[in-house]
Design a protein around this motif. Structure first.
Motif, PDB file in Angstrom:
ATOM      1  N   GLY A 246      40.906  37.624  56.250  1.00  0.00           N
ATOM      2  CA  GLY A 246      41.259  36.630  55.251  1.00  0.00           C
ATOM      3  C   GLY A 246      41.252  37.102  53.813  1.00  0.00           C
ATOM      4  O   GLY A 246      41.476  36.289  52.906  1.00  0.00           O
ATOM      5  N   MET A 247      40.975  38.381  53.568  1.00  0.00           N
ATOM      6  CA  MET A 247      40.975  38.854  52.188  1.00  0.00           C
ATOM      7  C   MET A 247      42.403  38.874  51.639  1.00  0.00           C
ATOM      8  O   MET A 247      43.354  39.181  52.359  1.00  0.00           O
ATOM      9  CB  MET A 247      40.381  40.252  52.088  1.00  0.00           C
ATOM     10  CG  MET A 247      40.265  40.757  50.653  1.00  0.00           C
ATOM     11  SD  MET A 247      39.576  42.424  50.517  1.00  0.00           S
ATOM     12  CE  MET A 247      40.950  43.410  51.090  1.00  0.00           C
ATOM     13  N   ALA A 248      42.550  38.552  50.363  1.00  0.00           N
ATOM     14  CA  ALA A 248      43.863  38.549  49.732  1.00  0.00           C
ATOM     15  C   ALA A 248      44.438  39.957  49.703  1.00  0.00           C
ATOM     16  O   ALA A 248      43.724  40.912  49.400  1.00  0.00           O
ATOM     17  CB  ALA A 248      43.766  38.001  48.317  1.00  0.00           C
ATOM     18  N   PRO A 249      45.740  40.129  50.014  1.00  0.00           N
ATOM     19  CA  PRO A 249      46.361  41.454  49.952  1.00  0.00           C
ATOM     20  C   PRO A 249      46.239  42.099  48.575  1.00  0.00           C
ATOM     21  O   PRO A 249      46.080  43.312  48.463  1.00  0.00           O
ATOM     22  CB  PRO A 249      47.829  41.183  50.299  1.00  0.00           C
ATOM     23  CG  PRO A 249      47.796  39.904  51.083  1.00  0.00           C
ATOM     24  CD  PRO A 249      46.669  39.107  50.503  1.00  0.00           C
ATOM     25  N   GLY A 250      46.304  41.285  47.517  1.00  0.00           N
ATOM     26  CA  GLY A 250      46.174  41.832  46.178  1.00  0.00           C
ATOM     27  C   GLY A 250      44.816  42.473  45.945  1.00  0.00           C
ATOM     28  O   GLY A 250      44.707  43.499  45.271  1.00  0.00           O
ATOM     29  N   ALA A 251      43.771  41.866  46.520  1.00  0.00           N
ATOM     30  CA  ALA A 251      42.434  42.451  46.399  1.00  0.00           C
ATOM     31  C   ALA A 251      42.374  43.781  47.127  1.00  0.00           C
ATOM     32  O   ALA A 251      41.744  44.735  46.659  1.00  0.00           O
ATOM     33  CB  ALA A 251      41.385  41.490  46.954  1.00  0.00           C
ATOM     34  N   GLY A 252      43.039  43.859  48.284  1.00  0.00           N
ATOM     35  CA  GLY A 252      43.068  45.120  49.018  1.00  0.00           C
ATOM     36  C   GLY A 252      43.764  46.220  48.244  1.00  0.00           C
ATOM     37  O   GLY A 252      43.296  47.361  48.213  1.00  0.00           O
ATOM     38  N   LEU A 253      44.876  45.869  47.588  1.00  0.00           N
ATOM     39  CA  LEU A 253      45.591  46.875  46.802  1.00  0.00           C
ATOM     40  C   LEU A 253      44.752  47.314  45.607  1.00  0.00           C
ATOM     41  O   LEU A 253      44.691  48.513  45.292  1.00  0.00           O
ATOM     42  CB  LEU A 253      46.936  46.311  46.333  1.00  0.00           C
ATOM     43  CG  LEU A 253      47.805  47.278  45.528  1.00  0.00           C
ATOM     44  CD1 LEU A 253      48.224  48.464  46.397  1.00  0.00           C
ATOM     45  CD2 LEU A 253      49.048  46.576  44.977  1.00  0.00           C
ATOM     46  N   SER A 254      44.106  46.374  44.930  1.00  0.00           N
ATOM     47  CA  SER A 254      43.260  46.731  43.792  1.00  0.00           C
ATOM     48  C   SER A 254      42.141  47.669  44.213  1.00  0.00           C
ATOM     49  O   SER A 254      41.819  48.627  43.509  1.00  0.00           O
ATOM     50  CB  SER A 254      42.657  45.464  43.165  1.00  0.00           C
ATOM     51  OG  SER A 254      43.658  44.667  42.595  1.00  0.00           O
ATOM     52  N   PHE A 255      41.536  47.395  45.360  1.00  0.00           N
ATOM     53  CA  PHE A 255      40.459  48.240  45.870  1.00  0.00           C
ATOM     54  C   PHE A 255      40.949  49.662  46.119  1.00  0.00           C
ATOM     55  O   PHE A 255      40.302  50.637  45.730  1.00  0.00           O
ATOM     56  CB  PHE A 255      39.915  47.635  47.158  1.00  0.00           C
ATOM     57  CG  PHE A 255      38.838  48.456  47.809  1.00  0.00           C
ATOM     58  CD1 PHE A 255      37.539  48.428  47.326  1.00  0.00           C
ATOM     59  CD2 PHE A 255      39.120  49.251  48.897  1.00  0.00           C
ATOM     60  CE1 PHE A 255      36.532  49.181  47.915  1.00  0.00           C
ATOM     61  CE2 PHE A 255      38.132  50.007  49.509  1.00  0.00           C
ATOM     62  CZ  PHE A 255      36.836  49.975  49.013  1.00  0.00           C
ATOM     63  N   LEU A 256      42.109  49.805  46.752  1.00  0.00           N
ATOM     64  CA  LEU A 256      42.639  51.124  47.081  1.00  0.00           C
ATOM     65  C   LEU A 256      43.071  51.892  45.832  1.00  0.00           C
ATOM     66  O   LEU A 256      42.838  53.104  45.726  1.00  0.00           O
ATOM     67  CB  LEU A 256      43.815  50.988  48.049  1.00  0.00           C
ATOM     68  CG  LEU A 256      43.480  50.503  49.461  1.00  0.00           C
ATOM     69  CD1 LEU A 256      44.754  50.324  50.274  1.00  0.00           C
ATOM     70  CD2 LEU A 256      42.542  51.475  50.165  1.00  0.00           C
ATOM     71  N   VAL A 257      43.703  51.199  44.893  1.00  0.00           N
ATOM     72  CA  VAL A 257      44.178  51.883  43.684  1.00  0.00           C
ATOM     73  C   VAL A 257      43.004  52.292  42.803  1.00  0.00           C
ATOM     74  O   VAL A 257      42.912  53.445  42.352  1.00  0.00           O
ATOM     75  CB  VAL A 257      45.154  50.985  42.899  1.00  0.00           C
ATOM     76  CG1 VAL A 257      45.536  51.638  41.574  1.00  0.00           C
ATOM     77  CG2 VAL A 257      46.416  50.737  43.726  1.00  0.00           C
ATOM     78  N   ALA A 258      42.070  51.362  42.560  1.00  0.00           N
ATOM     79  CA  ALA A 258      40.917  51.674  41.704  1.00  0.00           C
ATOM     80  C   ALA A 258      40.075  52.780  42.322  1.00  0.00           C
ATOM     81  O   ALA A 258      39.640  53.710  41.637  1.00  0.00           O
ATOM     82  CB  ALA A 258      40.073  50.420  41.491  1.00  0.00           C
ATOM     83  N   GLY A 259      39.836  52.687  43.625  1.00  0.00           N
ATOM     84  CA  GLY A 259      39.035  53.705  44.288  1.00  0.00           C
ATOM     85  C   GLY A 259      39.720  55.054  44.329  1.00  0.00           C
ATOM     86  O   GLY A 259      39.068  56.098  44.201  1.00  0.00           O
ATOM     87  N   GLY A 260      41.053  55.040  44.495  1.00  0.00           N
ATOM     88  CA  GLY A 260      41.781  56.303  44.541  1.00  0.00           C
ATOM     89  C   GLY A 260      41.762  57.033  43.211  1.00  0.00           C
ATOM     90  O   GLY A 260      41.540  58.239  43.153  1.00  0.00           O
ATOM     91  N   VAL A 261      41.990  56.303  42.133  1.00  0.00           N
ATOM     92  CA  VAL A 261      42.036  56.934  40.812  1.00  0.00           C
ATOM     93  C   VAL A 261      40.665  57.437  40.397  1.00  0.00           C
ATOM     94  O   VAL A 261      40.521  58.514  39.821  1.00  0.00           O
ATOM     95  CB  VAL A 261      42.575  55.938  39.757  1.00  0.00           C
ATOM     96  CG1 VAL A 261      42.539  56.561  38.371  1.00  0.00           C
ATOM     97  CG2 VAL A 261      43.993  55.524  40.103  1.00  0.00           C
ATOM     98  N   THR A 262      39.635  56.649  40.696  1.00  0.00           N
ATOM     99  CA  THR A 262      38.286  56.988  40.227  1.00  0.00           C
ATOM    100  C   THR A 262      37.419  57.554  41.344  1.00  0.00           C
ATOM    101  O   THR A 262      36.195  57.436  41.291  1.00  0.00           O
ATOM    102  CB  THR A 262      37.601  55.741  39.637  1.00  0.00           C
ATOM    103  OG1 THR A 262      37.574  54.703  40.633  1.00  0.00           O
ATOM    104  CG2 THR A 262      38.346  55.248  38.424  1.00  0.00           C
TER     105      THR A 262
END
Length: 303
Positions: A246-262
């Motif tokens: 049930g997590m929002a897809p936008g939250a999933g993308l933010s998690f992957l992008v933020a974690g990938g960059v940092t």
């Protein structure tokens, strides 16, 4: 120690190749040519660097030597920032795996987010540089910095067969040794910290923090993604499971992008290369761009 040694061996081909290229460029004088290739229109440089980062086959570890070499060669910080923001987020193998786990729409969105983040970061750095805020971004002893640097301004002949010149051969060895020590030192620390995170941060904790839907989880996912993102490939099934719950897809993308960059290796490399204000700017751009990417993707998914 086993984890650290294994990861150093895995990234060794990238390190050896990049160290050799950087040392060869310095010994022959080709570093000036490379730096001058990044002169001209800032918009074009930033766009090309972001696109190259978004499609390059470098992981966050493999891109570290290239970032170090570009900065040491005097490539403008705006173009390098665009590249290093985009590169850790997506590569060809990651695109294929993301498509298989989360779907092609998610993979395309992540690619667009990577390039967009690179362009956004490059523009911000360029504007700040023009205002005089980032006149000397590199730490002491790392290249000669500046937006353009002396390698761009000075013209020196290129000697491709440098081994015929004792002075240039000695410079090749010095540059290779210096770069090797620098990279091994910081990569060892990065992998050591990553191993501790894997051992001490439960996946269930991340799951509880990122559950739910709405705008708040996007912000939480962006912040949590920085310390909790352990591995780009391992994060995909975690995000897939959360979205299934049930997590929002936008939250999933933010998690992957933020974690990938940092991710730890990339962040530690940036810390080692640039001064603290530039590092803070890098983190700020990463968080802002990651949140915006997730928000836009969520709005698109809700249409």
């Amino acid at each position: 120690m086993q984890f650290t040694a294994t990861n150093l061996l895995d990234v060794a081909p990238f390190l050896i190749l990049s160290i050799a290229v950087a040392a060869y460029a310095g010994a022959t004088g080709a570093d000036g040519l490379i730096a001058r290739a990044f002169t001209g229109s800032p918009a074009v440089m930033i766009a090309i660097a972001a696109l190259a980062g978004g499609v390059s086959p470098f992981c966050s570890c493999g891109v570290i030597p290239l970032i170090a070499a570009l900065l040491a060669m005097g490539v403008p910080l705006s173009a390098v920032m665009a590249f290093w923001l985009a590169s850790p987020v997506m590569d060809p193998s990651m695109f294929v795996l993301t498509t298989g786990v989360l779907g092609v729409e998610f993979a395309v969105a992540k690619t667009i987010a990577a390039v967009g983040l690179g362009v956004f970061g490059g523009i911000i750095v360029h504007l700040l540089s023009r205002a005089g805020s980032l006149t000397d971004p590199l730490r002491d002893g790392v290249g000669n910095g500046g937006c353009g640097a002396s390698k761009v301004r000075a013209s020196h002949p290129v000697v491709w067969a440098f081994w015929h010149d004792k002075t240039r051969s000695a410079k090749f060895l010095r540059e290779a040794a210096k770069t090797t020590i620098f990279l091994i030192k910081w990569l060892t620390l990065a992998f050591l910290l990553e191993s501790l995170m894997l051992a001490w941060i439960p996946a269930e904790l991340v799951t509880r923090a990122l559950g739910g839907s709405g705008l708040a989880p996007i912000g939480i996912a962006t912040l949590v993604g920085v310390p909790a993102y352990l591995n780009g490939y391992a994060a995909l099934p975690l995000v897939g499971g959360l979205i299934g719950q049930g997590m929002a897809p936008g939250a999933g993308l933010s998690f992957l992008v933020a974690g990938g960059v940092t991710s730890l290796p990339a962040a530690i490399a940036v810390w080692a290369l640039v001064k603290r204000p530039v590092f803070a700017l890098y983190i700020g751009i990463a968080l802002t761009g990651s949140f915006a990417s997730g928000l836009l993707f969520q709005l698109w998914a809700s249409l």
